[in-house]
Design a protein around this motif. Structure first.
Motif, short mmCIF file in Angstrom:
data_model
loop_
_atom_site.label_atom_id
_atom_site.label_comp_id
_atom_site.label_asym_id
_atom_site.label_seq_id
_atom_site.Cartn_x
_atom_site.Cartn_y
_atom_site.Cartn_z
N LEU A 1 9.68 -2.01 -8.51
CA LEU A 1 10.02 -0.60 -8.36
C LEU A 1 10.58 -0.29 -6.98
CD1 LEU A 1 6.89 1.01 -10.06
CD2 LEU A 1 9.18 0.80 -11.04
N ASP A 2 10.02 -0.90 -5.95
CA ASP A 2 10.39 -0.56 -4.58
C ASP A 2 11.68 -1.22 -4.13
OD1 ASP A 2 8.17 1.06 -4.25
OD2 ASP A 2 6.94 -0.54 -3.40
N ALA B 1 0.83 -1.19 0.00
CA ALA B 1 0.00 0.00 0.00
C ALA B 1 0.87 1.24 0.00
CB ALA B 1 -0.89 0.01 1.24
N LEU B 2 0.42 2.20 -0.78
CA LEU B 2 1.08 3.50 -0.81
C LEU B 2 0.09 4.50 -0.25
CD1 LEU B 2 3.31 5.44 -1.66
CD2 LEU B 2 2.31 5.50 -3.94
N SER C 1 -1.13 3.34 -12.89
CA SER C 1 0.10 4.03 -13.27
C SER C 1 1.32 3.40 -12.62
CB SER C 1 0.05 5.51 -12.86
OG SER C 1 -0.85 6.24 -13.65
N PHE C 2 1.24 3.16 -11.32
CA PHE C 2 2.44 2.79 -10.57
C PHE C 2 2.61 1.27 -10.45
CE2 PHE C 2 5.07 2.21 -6.77
CZ PHE C 2 6.13 3.05 -7.07
N ALA D 1 3.57 0.37 -14.48
CA ALA D 1 5.00 0.69 -14.41
C ALA D 1 5.80 -0.45 -13.79
CB ALA D 1 5.21 1.98 -13.62
N GLY D 2 5.23 -1.07 -12.74
CA GLY D 2 5.96 -2.08 -12.01
C GLY D 2 5.80 -3.49 -12.54
N GLU D 3 4.61 -4.07 -12.36
CA GLU D 3 4.41 -5.49 -12.65
C GLU D 3 4.45 -5.82 -14.13
OE1 GLU D 3 4.41 -7.82 -10.18
OE2 GLU D 3 5.01 -5.98 -9.17
N ARG D 4 3.90 -4.96 -14.96
CA ARG D 4 3.80 -5.29 -16.38
C ARG D 4 5.01 -4.86 -17.19
NH1 ARG D 4 -2.57 -4.84 -18.13
NH2 ARG D 4 -3.39 -5.74 -16.21
#
Length: 426
Positions: A418-419, A12-13, A269-270, A274-277
């Motif tokens: 990403l993280d 969670a963000l 978006s995130f 951006a991350g998983e795909r």
């Protein structure tokens, strides 16, 4: 797409709120107006996806009735044509449990294709986490694994949905939706990061000159999966029509509906796009992480996800027939709260579309997406990374828009890619 251990993490963000701006203070446009537009765009988008799926269904019926190189290519073209409208609806998934729970039936990936049909020997026959990894239901109408007997004599939409989908509780046992159909039209892409998509022959559906065996059952599976896709999309269209459950979920309480709107914008978006795909596949340089992996259509799917995000923020959707659906938008509300934040986000959205357009153009004219993410392809990698960077950048501005509107903490999807990229390789 062969199985591999899941690299996904969803956390969670929380968007912190610097100051609360009462929604009632916004000029003429209200949250109620905005969520009405949002629901209208969703209804139109899913309707377009349904119409495209019906055209796909007709093309697949023609392939099954008269298998040939021409009818196979027409069915493949219809599948590709069906993707843009659907991909533009993915922004409605996050923040909308009705859509999110349904989405796995139509667009789940990756899939262990050995569950469905024959695969290359390199695929293997066993998998530590999936007992049904190489089940091949098309070749085996009665199967017993670990004491569990599966009667697949009749391949029907109900069998695919109720029995085969996520068999054994394994998410990669994807038996329905766009990607199961994609596999049945193209077959495995055995080219790695080299040129070329899957190359299933039309004779896999030719009862008189059958290749691959079980052509009648393969045709039954393809027909059932396509019929089910149409039925599922009919269900979602109804959910967004007047009085539909998904529409009511976002319009009954406009402030909560607006939170769902921004959760969708930020999460797609995130964490998801951006991350998983995208970033995950770029990190491991693995074509198994390509969304439309059998058809090499991934650059289009990513592009239309990006367009879907912009559609919702602008409150404007251009339908497949050219009709424009538009109305009060999140951008109107944000502009009333902070012209600076709105201008910033508009610029970021334009930058993301530009980066995605470059990727799409490269996919159409230079090389496939799997080649773009290949190890050692510095230029292709850079094109894909630019899309990731733009998506991450626009997410920061989406967070600022949430704060400007005083919507409170909103949890956006995150991605380990990403993280904590190093963890991907552990």
């Amino acid at each position: 797409m062969m199985s591999r251990s899941s690299l996904r993490t969803f956390g969670a963000l929380a968007v912190s709120v610097a100051a609360f701006v009462p929604l009632a203070a916004y000029a003429q446009v209200t949250p109620a107006d905005v969520v009405d537009t949002y629901a209208d765009i969703a209804e139109a988008g899913y309707t377009d996806a349904l119409l495209a799926a019906e055209a796909l269904q007709a093309a697949i019926d023609a392939l099954i009735a008269t298998p040939s190189e021409a009818t196979l290519e027409a069915a493949r073209a219809a599948w590709i044509a069906a993707r843009p409208a659907y991909q533009q609806t993915e922004v409605f998934r996050f923040g909308n449990p009705i859509v999110d729970e349904w989405e796995g039936r139509v667009n789940a990936w990756p899939l262990d294709e050995g569950l469905i049909d024959y695969v290359d020997a390199a695929y293997g026959t066993e998998n530590d986490v999936n007992a049904f990894y190489a089940l091949n239901v098309i070749a085996n109408p009665i199967i017993t694994i670990g004491g569990q007997t599966i009667d697949a004599t009749a391949i029907t939409p109900a069998f695919l949905q109720d029995t085969l989908q996520e068999l054994g509780g394994v998410e990669s046992n994807v038996a329905t939706g766009y990607h199961a159909i994609e596999f049945l039209l193209w077959g495995q892409d055995l080219n790695g990061t080299g040129p070329g998509a899957g190359d299933r022959p039309f004779t896999d559906y030719d009862l008189a000159n059958c290749t691959g065996g079980n052509c009648d059952r393969r045709a039954a599976y393809l027909s059932a999966a396509t019929d089910l896709l149409v039925t599922d999309l009919e269900e979602m269209v109804a959910n967004w029509q007047e009085g539909g459950a998904a529409r009511l979920a976002v319009t009954t309480d406009a402030t909560e509906g607006l939170r769902a709107v921004f959760m969708g914008l930020g999460s797609l978006s995130f964490g998801e796009l951006a991350g998983e795909r995208i970033k995950l596949g770029l990190l491991v340089h693995d074509p198994e992480e390509e969304h439309d992996c059998f058809s090499d259509n991934t650059f289009n799917s990513h592009f239309y996800d990006v367009i879907g995000i912009q559609n919702v923020y602008l409150g404007r959707y251009v339908r497949t027939d050219g009709t424009v659906i538009e109305g009060p938008s999140p951008a109107d509300l944000v502009a009333a709260a902070s012209v600076t934040v709105n201008d910033e986000l508009l610029q970021k959205l334009d930058a993301t579309v530009a980066a995605a357009t470059t990727m799409k153009t490269r996919g159409e004219t230079v090389e496939g997406y799997d080649q773009m993410i290949a190890e050692g392809n510095a230029e292709g990698n850079a094109v894909v990374q630019a899309v990731v960077d733009a998506l991450v950048d626009q997410t920061a501005s989406i967070e600022r828009a949430i704060a400007a509107l005083g919507l409170g903490p909103i949890e956006l999807e995150r991605s380990q890619a990403l993280d904590n990229p190093n963890a991907v390789f552990q």
